[in-house]
Design a protein around this motif. Sequence first.
Motif, short mmCIF file in Angstrom:
data_model
loop_
_atom_site.label_atom_id
_atom_site.label_comp_id
_atom_site.label_asym_id
_atom_site.label_seq_id
_atom_site.Cartn_x
_atom_site.Cartn_y
_atom_site.Cartn_z
N ASP A 256 1.04 -1.40 0.23
CA ASP A 256 -0.02 0.10 -0.22
C ASP A 256 0.95 1.19 0.11
O ASP A 256 1.68 1.30 1.28
CB ASP A 256 -0.59 -0.03 0.89
N PHE A 257 0.92 2.15 -0.45
CA PHE A 257 1.50 3.46 -1.18
C PHE A 257 0.66 4.49 0.21
O PHE A 257 -0.50 4.97 -0.23
CB PHE A 257 1.21 3.67 -2.18
N ILE A 258 0.88 5.10 1.43
CA ILE A 258 0.50 5.75 2.42
C ILE A 258 0.81 7.22 2.09
O ILE A 258 1.60 7.69 2.38
CB ILE A 258 0.61 4.99 3.19
N LEU A 259 -0.63 7.57 1.80
CA LEU A 259 -0.28 8.87 2.27
C LEU A 259 -0.56 9.74 3.50
O LEU A 259 -1.88 9.22 3.83
CB LEU A 259 -1.47 9.56 1.34
N LEU A 260 0.25 10.56 3.75
CA LEU A 260 0.53 10.94 5.45
C LEU A 260 0.01 12.37 5.73
O LEU A 260 0.63 12.94 4.76
CB LEU A 260 1.35 10.12 6.18
N ASN A 261 -1.08 12.66 6.51
CA ASN A 261 -1.83 14.15 7.04
C ASN A 261 -1.20 14.36 8.36
O ASN A 261 -2.12 13.44 9.02
CB ASN A 261 -1.85 14.60 6.44
N VAL A 262 -0.38 14.73 8.61
CA VAL A 262 -0.40 15.21 10.91
C VAL A 262 -0.72 16.19 11.03
O VAL A 262 0.28 17.06 10.41
CB VAL A 262 1.03 13.73 11.67
N GLY A 263 -1.15 16.39 11.31
CA GLY A 263 -1.67 17.77 12.79
C GLY A 263 -3.55 17.51 12.27
O GLY A 263 -4.29 16.90 11.98
N ARG A 264 -4.15 19.51 13.61
CA ARG A 264 -5.26 19.05 13.48
C ARG A 264 -5.92 19.22 11.94
O ARG A 264 -5.39 19.94 11.15
CB ARG A 264 -5.51 20.43 14.61
N LEU A 265 -7.13 18.72 12.38
CA LEU A 265 -8.03 18.96 10.87
C LEU A 265 -8.86 20.42 11.32
O LEU A 265 -9.36 20.63 12.32
CB LEU A 265 -8.98 17.88 11.39
N HIS A 266 -8.17 21.25 10.68
CA HIS A 266 -8.71 22.70 9.96
C HIS A 266 -8.90 23.22 8.85
O HIS A 266 -7.98 23.08 8.36
CB HIS A 266 -7.78 23.17 10.92
N HIS A 267 -9.49 24.00 8.53
CA HIS A 267 -10.33 24.39 7.17
C HIS A 267 -9.00 25.41 6.69
O HIS A 267 -8.51 25.21 5.56
CB HIS A 267 -10.93 25.69 7.12
N LYS A 268 -7.50 26.14 7.13
CA LYS A 268 -6.52 26.61 7.55
C LYS A 268 -5.49 25.43 6.65
O LYS A 268 -4.98 25.46 6.02
CB LYS A 268 -5.94 27.47 9.17
N LYS A 269 -5.61 24.50 7.00
CA LYS A 269 -4.44 23.15 6.29
C LYS A 269 -4.85 23.23 4.89
O LYS A 269 -4.60 22.05 4.20
CB LYS A 269 -5.12 21.52 7.31
N GLY A 270 -6.14 23.23 4.66
CA GLY A 270 -6.67 22.82 2.90
C GLY A 270 -6.68 21.43 2.30
O GLY A 270 -6.78 21.61 1.91
N LEU A 271 -7.37 20.61 3.80
CA LEU A 271 -6.96 19.33 3.09
C LEU A 271 -8.30 18.53 2.74
O LEU A 271 -8.25 17.90 1.45
CB LEU A 271 -7.66 18.89 4.64
N ASP A 272 -9.40 19.97 1.84
CA ASP A 272 -10.01 19.67 1.11
C ASP A 272 -10.06 19.76 -0.51
O ASP A 272 -10.33 19.20 -0.93
CB ASP A 272 -11.40 20.33 1.36
N LEU A 273 -8.37 19.81 -0.65
CA LEU A 273 -8.01 19.53 -1.68
C LEU A 273 -7.25 17.91 -2.15
O LEU A 273 -7.61 17.58 -2.91
CB LEU A 273 -6.35 20.03 -1.98
N LEU A 274 -7.40 17.29 -0.65
CA LEU A 274 -6.98 16.22 -1.08
C LEU A 274 -7.94 15.27 -2.00
O LEU A 274 -7.75 14.49 -2.40
CB LEU A 274 -6.06 15.31 0.52
N PRO A 275 -9.40 14.62 -1.09
CA PRO A 275 -10.18 14.13 -2.12
C PRO A 275 -10.52 14.93 -3.76
O PRO A 275 -11.16 13.33 -4.46
CB PRO A 275 -11.61 14.18 -1.43
N GLN A 276 -10.73 15.98 -4.18
CA GLN A 276 -10.64 16.55 -5.14
C GLN A 276 -9.19 15.33 -6.48
O GLN A 276 -8.93 15.21 -6.83
CB GLN A 276 -10.25 17.41 -5.61
N ALA A 277 -8.18 16.02 -5.45
CA ALA A 277 -6.90 15.09 -6.05
C ALA A 277 -7.13 13.78 -6.83
O ALA A 277 -6.45 13.42 -7.33
CB ALA A 277 -5.88 15.65 -5.83
N LEU A 278 -7.53 13.05 -5.53
CA LEU A 278 -7.32 11.62 -4.79
C LEU A 278 -8.20 10.87 -6.05
O LEU A 278 -7.94 9.98 -6.05
CB LEU A 278 -7.35 10.89 -3.34
N ALA A 279 -9.52 11.83 -5.94
CA ALA A 279 -10.21 11.00 -6.47
C ALA A 279 -10.48 10.33 -8.09
O ALA A 279 -10.15 9.77 -8.62
CB ALA A 279 -12.24 12.15 -6.76
N ARG A 280 -9.30 11.22 -8.73
CA ARG A 280 -8.07 11.00 -10.18
C ARG A 280 -7.95 9.82 -10.54
O ARG A 280 -7.05 9.85 -10.99
CB ARG A 280 -8.11 11.84 -10.66
#
Length: 400
Positions: free
Chosen positions: A213-237
């Motif tokens: 498994d190729f593991i993508l990791l993010n560590v830290g608080r889940l917050h709007h500032k972290k811009g994590l909403d970009l990841l589902p868009q990128a990974l969907a493809r």
Amino acid sequence: MQTQLKILHYIPVYAPAWQFGGPVLSVSQLCEELAALGHQVEVFTSNTGLNNQPELPLNQPVIRNGVKVTYFQQEPGIGIHCPGMEQAVTARAREFDIIHITGVWQRTSGAACKAAKNQGIPYVVSPRGALGPYSWQQKTAKKILYYLWQERFNMTNAAGIHYTSKQELQECHWLKLPGKSFIVPNGLNTEFWQPALEAAKAWRKSQNLSEDDFILLNVGRLHHKKGLDLLPQALARLRHLNWRMVFVGGDDDGTKAKLQQQFQSANLSDRVIFLERCEPKKLPAIYSAANLFVLPSRHENFGNVVVESLACGCPILISNKVGLHNEVAERGVGWVRSRVASEWTEAIEELIQFPSKMQKVISASKKCVESTYSTKKTALQMGSYYLETINKQYINESKI
């Protein structure tokens, strides 16, 4: 050998209140290394976030990893209200050669700045991103009023302004603060932050993740500032590739639920693992188990997790809004992309398909961390700036 100084660090939250993010870890590590170098270091802080430690003495100093720390009782009120902390700095400011204040937009900070100013003690302020554009965009009207009422005094009377990256310094240039500006990156304990390969294998097994498994990791608080909403868009493809996405951190503002909904809408829920925040001692194994650390932040004055990941041998992909992006690009120790989902899709796809491209970066990362981000290196730099700041103030006073 550096001149031994009496240093007060004044910060509203301190170790082990890890849930408050990077400054808690970086400031505590700095204080511990300054003490190890022979300086007399004290910390005034509150017991915010430490209610689960009833054995912690309050309003009296304790020694924590070689540093004298006083945790003052937080009182009810807006923000972090800690009268004992404010009274202590007013009473004892003259005992120190320099006061280092961490905390912009914090009600506790004003007392330290005023005490230092009134008693002729030079003080340094670390904004730690709080004066950057993202921060000003949040509750803008209130911040403008508070800046004019209190924070402008705090910042303009500081003998020095400590920034953690080139980006942070550039972002604050428009304020035209008169204190000496200097950059000292956050340091980390390179003996602690190391690859932990055996522990990494055990961690993968505990999460039912295979070696393939190729593991993508993010560590830290889940917050709007972290811009994590970009990841589902990128990974969907990239559903045709074998990857898993792991988030490690507490939810600050409902971001977790939004991410879960995004991944569910993309039929990717089975590819994603959400884990609660954990103590730093557990993180080297997790970083070591991952193939790529991703941080698509909307803003980050530094990014402690970036250096932690590099130290543990995990390559990084970050946005050009992360404070360290200039340094990462210049040193060739990772990949930097703008916050455009297609760019992240392309970068992640290439690294999954051609993992050999990461080996050179991993080798360069270890050298970079040792030479630039070790706590000993950064504490020596900070000590030098303290001494320079102190000498400059006394020279200026002698001219009056």
